[in-house]
Design a protein around this motif. Structure first.
Motif, PDB file in Angstrom:
ATOM      1  N   VAL A 243     -29.202 -21.324  21.277  1.00  0.00           N
ATOM      2  CA  VAL A 243     -30.315 -20.545  20.734  1.00  0.00           C
ATOM      3  C   VAL A 243     -31.585 -21.364  20.909  1.00  0.00           C
ATOM      4  CG1 VAL A 243     -31.293 -19.464  18.675  1.00  0.00           C
ATOM      5  CG2 VAL A 243     -28.813 -19.413  19.057  1.00  0.00           C
ATOM      6  N   THR A 244     -32.581 -20.778  21.562  1.00  0.00           N
ATOM      7  CA  THR A 244     -33.894 -21.422  21.673  1.00  0.00           C
ATOM      8  C   THR A 244     -34.898 -20.618  20.859  1.00  0.00           C
ATOM      9  OG1 THR A 244     -34.306 -20.190  23.721  1.00  0.00           O
ATOM     10  CG2 THR A 244     -33.397 -22.397  23.942  1.00  0.00           C
ATOM     11  N   TRP A 245     -36.064 -21.215  20.650  1.00  0.00           N
ATOM     12  CA  TRP A 245     -37.047 -20.612  19.756  1.00  0.00           C
ATOM     13  C   TRP A 245     -38.378 -20.446  20.486  1.00  0.00           C
ATOM     14  CZ3 TRP A 245     -35.391 -19.005  14.995  1.00  0.00           C
ATOM     15  CH2 TRP A 245     -34.121 -19.448  14.623  1.00  0.00           C
ATOM     16  N   THR A 246     -38.978 -19.285  20.317  1.00  0.00           N
ATOM     17  CA  THR A 246     -40.282 -19.029  20.925  1.00  0.00           C
ATOM     18  C   THR A 246     -41.364 -19.753  20.134  1.00  0.00           C
ATOM     19  OG1 THR A 246     -40.699 -17.057  19.592  1.00  0.00           O
ATOM     20  CG2 THR A 246     -39.489 -16.762  21.664  1.00  0.00           C
ATOM     21  N   ALA A 247     -42.555 -19.786  20.703  1.00  0.00           N
ATOM     22  CA  ALA A 247     -43.675 -20.457  20.042  1.00  0.00           C
ATOM     23  C   ALA A 247     -44.015 -19.803  18.711  1.00  0.00           C
ATOM     24  CB  ALA A 247     -44.897 -20.452  20.964  1.00  0.00           C
ATOM     25  N   ASP A 248     -43.734 -18.508  18.593  1.00  0.00           N
ATOM     26  CA  ASP A 248     -44.044 -17.835  17.333  1.00  0.00           C
ATOM     27  C   ASP A 248     -42.829 -17.731  16.409  1.00  0.00           C
ATOM     28  OD1 ASP A 248     -42.822 -16.156  19.137  1.00  0.00           O
ATOM     29  OD2 ASP A 248     -44.070 -14.407  18.712  1.00  0.00           O
ATOM     30  N   GLY A 249     -41.784 -18.555  16.691  1.00  0.00           N
ATOM     31  CA  GLY A 249     -40.705 -18.721  15.743  1.00  0.00           C
ATOM     32  C   GLY A 249     -39.593 -17.692  15.793  1.00  0.00           C
ATOM     33  N   TRP A 250     -39.355 -17.089  16.955  1.00  0.00           N
ATOM     34  CA  TRP A 250     -38.266 -16.126  17.091  1.00  0.00           C
ATOM     35  C   TRP A 250     -37.133 -16.715  17.926  1.00  0.00           C
ATOM     36  CZ3 TRP A 250     -38.128 -11.999  14.102  1.00  0.00           C
ATOM     37  CH2 TRP A 250     -39.326 -11.453  13.621  1.00  0.00           C
ATOM     38  N   PRO A 251     -35.876 -16.421  17.586  1.00  0.00           N
ATOM     39  CA  PRO A 251     -34.749 -16.947  18.360  1.00  0.00           C
ATOM     40  C   PRO A 251     -34.461 -16.099  19.598  1.00  0.00           C
ATOM     41  CG  PRO A 251     -33.927 -15.685  16.503  1.00  0.00           C
ATOM     42  CD  PRO A 251     -35.426 -15.684  16.377  1.00  0.00           C
ATOM     43  N   ILE A 252     -33.988 -16.760  20.646  1.00  0.00           N
ATOM     44  CA  ILE A 252     -33.500 -16.110  21.855  1.00  0.00           C
ATOM     45  C   ILE A 252     -32.153 -16.740  22.178  1.00  0.00           C
ATOM     46  CG2 ILE A 252     -33.859 -15.663  24.312  1.00  0.00           C
ATOM     47  CD1 ILE A 252     -35.847 -14.192  22.650  1.00  0.00           C
ATOM     48  N   ILE A 253     -31.144 -15.904  22.454  1.00  0.00           N
ATOM     49  CA  ILE A 253     -29.799 -16.400  22.748  1.00  0.00           C
ATOM     50  C   ILE A 253     -29.617 -16.517  24.256  1.00  0.00           C
ATOM     51  CG2 ILE A 253     -27.323 -15.920  22.560  1.00  0.00           C
ATOM     52  CD1 ILE A 253     -27.932 -14.400  19.976  1.00  0.00           C
ATOM     53  N   GLY A 254     -29.112 -17.694  24.702  1.00  0.00           N
ATOM     54  CA  GLY A 254     -28.776 -17.894  26.100  1.00  0.00           C
ATOM     55  C   GLY A 254     -29.994 -18.038  26.971  1.00  0.00           C
ATOM     56  N   GLU A 255     -29.901 -17.536  28.189  1.00  0.00           N
ATOM     57  CA  GLU A 255     -30.975 -17.644  29.178  1.00  0.00           C
ATOM     58  C   GLU A 255     -31.780 -16.348  29.149  1.00  0.00           C
ATOM     59  OE1 GLU A 255     -28.633 -18.291  32.625  1.00  0.00           O
ATOM     60  OE2 GLU A 255     -28.175 -20.383  32.119  1.00  0.00           O
ATOM     61  N   GLY A 256     -32.770 -16.299  28.272  1.00  0.00           N
ATOM     62  CA  GLY A 256     -33.577 -15.100  28.135  1.00  0.00           C
ATOM     63  C   GLY A 256     -32.792 -13.901  27.652  1.00  0.00           C
ATOM     64  N   GLY A 257     -31.755 -14.138  26.854  1.00  0.00           N
ATOM     65  CA  GLY A 257     -30.950 -13.050  26.323  1.00  0.00           C
ATOM     66  C   GLY A 257     -29.709 -12.733  27.138  1.00  0.00           C
TER      67      GLY A 257
END
Length: 505
Positions: free
Chosen positions: A272-286
């Motif tokens: 899980v990575t996090w965007t600059a505005d604090g939202w999670p993204i799973i894997g490689e761009g979803g």
């Protein structure tokens, strides 16, 4: 360094995960199979050891009225103040409940039933000591509903409140709530658990909302993509000791065209990575792949499981499963030394009941399963053998039976309303080795008089005919030893000296 997906193969859907120190524990759905809620342990999130089940006693698990793909739905596991909690739904008997333990490898408590309807329950422990219970429900429109509960009694301490309807996809379900920094994040699944499946997320400054939807939703999906992994969704987050976040979730691996999957919904892993505005993204761009970077994970491979089970232990290993609630007289490890004995029940594989049935999940497209069986049926209709089983309307079997006074080995196929004995031959020897060999397209069924001989191949069946797209339901193929009296209790036991399961992928 990379790891391979799925991290738990075969019929292991709806994963939920928690961490205690450096140890991770994961549970999955079990539906009409028992024991209920398979339980796994890992040190690295990639290599998972089966250590038992959460629901092992009649007081915890009533499957007597479980229909096909009924029984136990999606569980959640959480660790809080030295105690492990698992909550799930028995849709066929009792609804939502919680069990707990201070040792996940030991005994779990009797169930505490929760005064809240719905499925896919979630437990969240608030900073103020409140316990929030969320389920999927459709009282005022489908979505995630929440109340505060008394953990000791299961009674509600507040009204049930709709906290989020999702982004508009069908069947918003599987809510999981987390406190991460200043935000409360609510992760759900949408789109149904088939090819439109996805994971979406919302957040709030309060555990009960109001929740705002992530502008990047869905944060995980393979819908409309040509990928070997499909139907990704129904996930759960976990944080590693170094502060990174990972997600476990279900997916399928269809074979052929049109796409059909028969191994069931499996457990996958992605960062899980996090965007600059604090939202999670799973894997490689979803999206995820079968090979993923293991960044930050110190991989600790486990020894390969033994191919052969000699049935020498006092208990069956966690790999074995029963269809619905087994009656102990119908199976035993004590009747003969180093032997599993089945006493056939009146139920057959076609009945939707509880035949004498001990099986394990098919976890690889290419595999071989064999068993040495001694069985001398004395009455017509007595039968025992190996089945490749999706449900009571879709299964194949190779077996020894008695037909008009003659003992025979038979190969049979059941596809919906179509039923046929495809092959039969006389059999007079005291024991027989039955074998199933699988690849991505077909099962081959054979028999021999000893395990050092090549099987005589006796019949074939297409894997696609046992796929969920054909057979329906939420489970996967089980390869099982079984026995039946075909309408009455069998008088002759079937003795299985050993069982092999070997991956050939």
């Amino acid at each position: 360094m990379h790891y391979r997906n799925p991290v738990i193969s075969g019929f292991h859907p709806d994963p939920s995960v928690c961490r205690s120190g450096e140890d991770y524990y994961l549970v999955t759905s079990s539906f009409e199979y028992s024991p209920g809620v398979p339980l796994f342990h890992s040190k690295d999130l990639v290599h998972w050891e089966p250590i038992g089940h959460c629901l092992t006693r009649p007081e915890q698990l009533d499957l007597s009225k479980a229909w096909t793909s009924g029984g136990i739905y999606a569980p959640t596991i959480r660790f809080h103040e030295g105690m492990f909690y698992m909550t799930t739904t028995n849709v066929s008997g009792g609804g939502n409940f919680i069990v707990y333990t201070d040792n996940p490898r030991g005994v779990w408590s009797d169930p505490i039933f929760v005064d809240q309807p719905g499925i896919d329950p979630d437990l969240f422990f608030g900073d103020d000591g409140a316990v929030y219970y969320s389920t999927s429900w459709d009282r005022d429109g489908q979505g995630a509903y929440q109340s505060r509960i008394d953990l000791r009694t299961g009674q509600r301490l507040s009204d049930i409140k709709l906290i989020w309807k999702g982004t508009g996809g069908q069947f918003p379900e599987a809510p999981h709530l987390y406190r991460i920094g200043q935000w409360y994040y609510l992760l759900i699944a949408e789109g149904g658990t088939e090819y439109g499946h996805m994971a979406t997320v919302a957040r709030s400054t309060q555990p009960d909302g109001p929740f705002e939807s992530c502008p990047h939703n869905p944060i995980l999906t393979h819908r409309s993509l040509q990928r070997p992994i499909q139907a990704t969704g129904h996930g759960d987050f976990v944080q590693t000791p170094d502060g990174r976040w990972w997600a476990v979730f279900l997916g399928i691996r269809p074979a052929g065209y049109p796409m059909r999957h028969h191994l069931g919904r499996e457990t996958f892993l992605a960062p899980v990575t996090w965007t600059a505005d604090g939202w999670p993204i799973i894997g490689e761009g979803g999206t995820v792949a079968d090979a993923m970077p293991a960044d930050g994970l110190a991989l600790r491979p486990l020894p390969a499981p033994a191919v052969r089970d000699h049935f020498e232990a006092a208990r069956l290993s966690p790999a074995w499963t029963f269809l619905r609630t087994p009656n102990p007289p119908h199976w035993t490890l004590a009747e003969q030394t180093s032997c599993l004995t089945l006493h056939g029940t009146p139920s057959t594989l076609n009945d939707g009941g509880t035949p004498a049935f001990v099986g394990r999940r098919q976890q690889h497209f290419a595999c071989r399963a064999s068993a040495l069986m001694a069985f001398d049926p004395q009455h017509d209709g007595e039968e025992a053998g190996l089945t490749v089983f999706m449900n009571e309307r879709f299964h194949y079997e190779i077996a020894v039976t008695r037909i008009r006074g003659e003992r025979k080995v038979v190969f049979r196929r059941r596809i919906g309303s179509l039923w046929k004995v495809e092959n039969e031959a006389p059999w007079s020897e005291a024991s027989i080795v039955l074998t199933v060999r699988a690849d991505r397209e077909q099962y081959a069924f054979g028999f021999a008089s000893g395990d050092d001989r090549e099987p005589f191949w006796f019949g074939r069946g297409e894997c696609a005919m046992l796929a969920a797209e054909m057979a329906g339901g939420f489970t996967g193929v089980i390869i099982a030893m079984y026995a039946t009296g075909s309408g009455s209790a069998a008088r002759t036991p079937a003795h299985f000296d050993w069982f092999d399961y070997e991956a050939l992928d």
